[in-house]
Motif scaffolding. Structure first.
Motif, PDB file in Angstrom:
ATOM      1  N   HIS A  47      49.982  69.306 -74.342  1.00  0.00           N
ATOM      2  CA  HIS A  47      51.419  69.069 -74.847  1.00  0.00           C
ATOM      3  C   HIS A  47      51.871  67.820 -75.116  1.00  0.00           C
ATOM      4  N   THR A  48      50.998  66.805 -75.573  1.00  0.00           N
ATOM      5  CA  THR A  48      51.524  65.629 -75.791  1.00  0.00           C
ATOM      6  C   THR A  48      50.989  65.188 -77.268  1.00  0.00           C
ATOM      7  N   LEU A  49      51.716  64.050 -78.029  1.00  0.00           N
ATOM      8  CA  LEU A  49      51.205  63.684 -79.359  1.00  0.00           C
ATOM      9  C   LEU A  49      50.036  62.908 -78.869  1.00  0.00           C
ATOM     10  N   LYS A  50      48.870  62.610 -79.534  1.00  0.00           N
ATOM     11  CA  LYS A  50      47.898  61.631 -79.397  1.00  0.00           C
ATOM     12  C   LYS A  50      48.003  60.653 -80.717  1.00  0.00           C
ATOM     13  N   VAL A  51      47.891  59.347 -80.323  1.00  0.00           N
ATOM     14  CA  VAL A  51      47.974  58.470 -81.207  1.00  0.00           C
ATOM     15  C   VAL A  51      46.895  57.591 -81.269  1.00  0.00           C
ATOM     16  N   ALA A  52      46.122  57.191 -82.374  1.00  0.00           N
ATOM     17  CA  ALA A  52      45.086  56.500 -82.358  1.00  0.00           C
ATOM     18  C   ALA A  52      45.749  54.834 -82.778  1.00  0.00           C
ATOM     19  N   PHE A  53      45.468  53.935 -82.378  1.00  0.00           N
ATOM     20  CA  PHE A  53      45.968  52.616 -82.474  1.00  0.00           C
ATOM     21  C   PHE A  53      45.074  51.608 -82.716  1.00  0.00           C
ATOM     22  N   GLY A  57      47.955  47.323 -81.416  1.00  0.00           N
ATOM     23  CA  GLY A  57      48.945  48.528 -81.000  1.00  0.00           C
ATOM     24  C   GLY A  57      49.671  49.268 -82.031  1.00  0.00           C
ATOM     25  N   ILE A  58      49.435  48.891 -83.386  1.00  0.00           N
ATOM     26  CA  ILE A  58      49.930  49.421 -84.479  1.00  0.00           C
ATOM     27  C   ILE A  58      49.376  51.099 -84.646  1.00  0.00           C
ATOM     28  N   ILE A  59      50.357  52.125 -84.651  1.00  0.00           N
ATOM     29  CA  ILE A  59      49.557  53.389 -84.702  1.00  0.00           C
ATOM     30  C   ILE A  59      48.970  53.758 -85.962  1.00  0.00           C
ATOM     31  N   ARG A  60      47.865  54.246 -85.938  1.00  0.00           N
ATOM     32  CA  ARG A  60      47.096  54.594 -87.375  1.00  0.00           C
ATOM     33  C   ARG A  60      46.880  55.817 -87.654  1.00  0.00           C
ATOM     34  N   SER A  61      46.753  56.830 -86.582  1.00  0.00           N
ATOM     35  CA  SER A  61      46.650  58.043 -86.774  1.00  0.00           C
ATOM     36  C   SER A  61      47.536  58.738 -85.716  1.00  0.00           C
ATOM     37  N   ILE A  62      47.775  60.187 -85.992  1.00  0.00           N
ATOM     38  CA  ILE A  62      48.502  60.863 -84.940  1.00  0.00           C
ATOM     39  C   ILE A  62      48.158  62.271 -85.227  1.00  0.00           C
ATOM     40  N   SER A  63      48.195  63.120 -84.139  1.00  0.00           N
ATOM     41  CA  SER A  63      47.785  64.419 -84.112  1.00  0.00           C
ATOM     42  C   SER A  63      48.219  64.919 -82.689  1.00  0.00           C
ATOM     43  N   ARG A  64      48.584  66.266 -82.649  1.00  0.00           N
ATOM     44  CA  ARG A  64      48.728  66.920 -81.353  1.00  0.00           C
ATOM     45  C   ARG A  64      47.443  67.518 -80.779  1.00  0.00           C
ATOM     46  N   TRP A  70      39.309  60.905 -85.299  1.00  0.00           N
ATOM     47  CA  TRP A  70      38.160  60.145 -85.297  1.00  0.00           C
ATOM     48  C   TRP A  70      38.285  58.801 -85.134  1.00  0.00           C
ATOM     49  N   PRO A  71      38.415  58.195 -84.220  1.00  0.00           N
ATOM     50  CA  PRO A  71      38.981  56.845 -83.989  1.00  0.00           C
ATOM     51  C   PRO A  71      38.153  55.724 -83.990  1.00  0.00           C
ATOM     52  N   VAL A  72      37.053  55.588 -84.881  1.00  0.00           N
ATOM     53  CA  VAL A  72      36.326  54.437 -84.886  1.00  0.00           C
ATOM     54  C   VAL A  72      36.997  53.199 -85.317  1.00  0.00           C
ATOM     55  N   GLY A  73      36.693  52.426 -84.431  1.00  0.00           N
ATOM     56  CA  GLY A  73      37.541  51.065 -84.443  1.00  0.00           C
ATOM     57  C   GLY A  73      38.990  51.044 -83.961  1.00  0.00           C
ATOM     58  N   LEU A  74      39.248  52.150 -83.374  1.00  0.00           N
ATOM     59  CA  LEU A  74      40.654  52.388 -82.676  1.00  0.00           C
ATOM     60  C   LEU A  74      40.606  52.653 -81.424  1.00  0.00           C
ATOM     61  N   SER A  75      41.719  52.713 -80.621  1.00  0.00           N
ATOM     62  CA  SER A  75      41.892  53.200 -79.306  1.00  0.00           C
ATOM     63  C   SER A  75      42.607  54.514 -79.546  1.00  0.00           C
ATOM     64  N   VAL A  76      42.837  55.445 -78.332  1.00  0.00           N
ATOM     65  CA  VAL A  76      43.465  56.583 -78.290  1.00  0.00           C
ATOM     66  C   VAL A  76      44.363  56.860 -77.026  1.00  0.00           C
ATOM     67  N   GLY A  77      45.712  56.936 -77.103  1.00  0.00           N
ATOM     68  CA  GLY A  77      46.576  57.171 -76.119  1.00  0.00           C
ATOM     69  C   GLY A  77      47.408  58.260 -76.213  1.00  0.00           C
TER      70      GLY A  77
END
Length: 111
Positions: A47-53, A57-64, A70-77
Motif C-alpha cells: 500500500h505504499t509508493l516505492k522510490v529508488a533514490f 536522496g534524489i528520487i530517480r524511479s518510482i512505482s507502487r 531495478w535499483p542498481v547504484g540506488l537505494s530504495v525506500g
C-alpha cells in the motif's frame, strides 16, 4: 517504513541462483548489507509508493509495484503520505520515509 541502501551487482551465493546467473545471465543485486534484492522485495508494503533514490536522496524511479524497480547504484525506500505529486524530474528528494519537493525548476541535467 522499509529502506535498503546502495544496491550493487554481484554474484549470488545460493546454488540455484548461481546456475541462473551463469547459464542464463539472470541479474542479481545486493544492498550494502549483502541482502539480495529479490528477498528485499517481500519486506515492502503493498500500500505504499516505492522510490529508488541516489546517494543525494534524489528520487530517480518510482512505482507502487516494488518488482518494477531495478535499483542498481540506488537505494530504495517507501513513502505512505503526500505522494500524489512525486515524480522523477529530479525535483523530489527522499529522506527517512518522506518525499518532499526540493525545487520547482528543472534540474541542471534537464537543461
Amino acid at each position: 517504513m522499509v529502506e535498503f541502501n546502495n544496491f550493487q551487482s554481484g554474484k549470488p551465493k545460493l546454488e540455484y541462483a548461481v546456475l541462473l546467473w551463469e547459464r542464463h545471465g539472470v541479474g542479481y543485486i545486493f544492498d550494502e548489507k549483502g541482502k539480495d534484492w529479490y528477498a528485499c522485495q517481500a519486506s515492502f508494503s503493498n500500500h505504499t509508493l516505492k522510490v529508488a533514490f541516489d546517494k543525494d536522496g534524489i528520487i530517480r524511479s518510482i512505482s507502487r509495484d516494488v518488482s518494477a524497480l531495478w535499483p542498481v547504484g540506488l537505494s530504495v525506500g517507501e513513502v505512505s503520505e503526500g505522494i500524489e505529486e512525486v515524480d522523477t524530474s529530479g525535483c523530489w528528494k527522499y529522506d527517512k520515509g518522506m518525499a518532499f519537493k526540493i525545487s520547482d525548476n528543472e534540474t541542471d541535467n534537464d537543461k
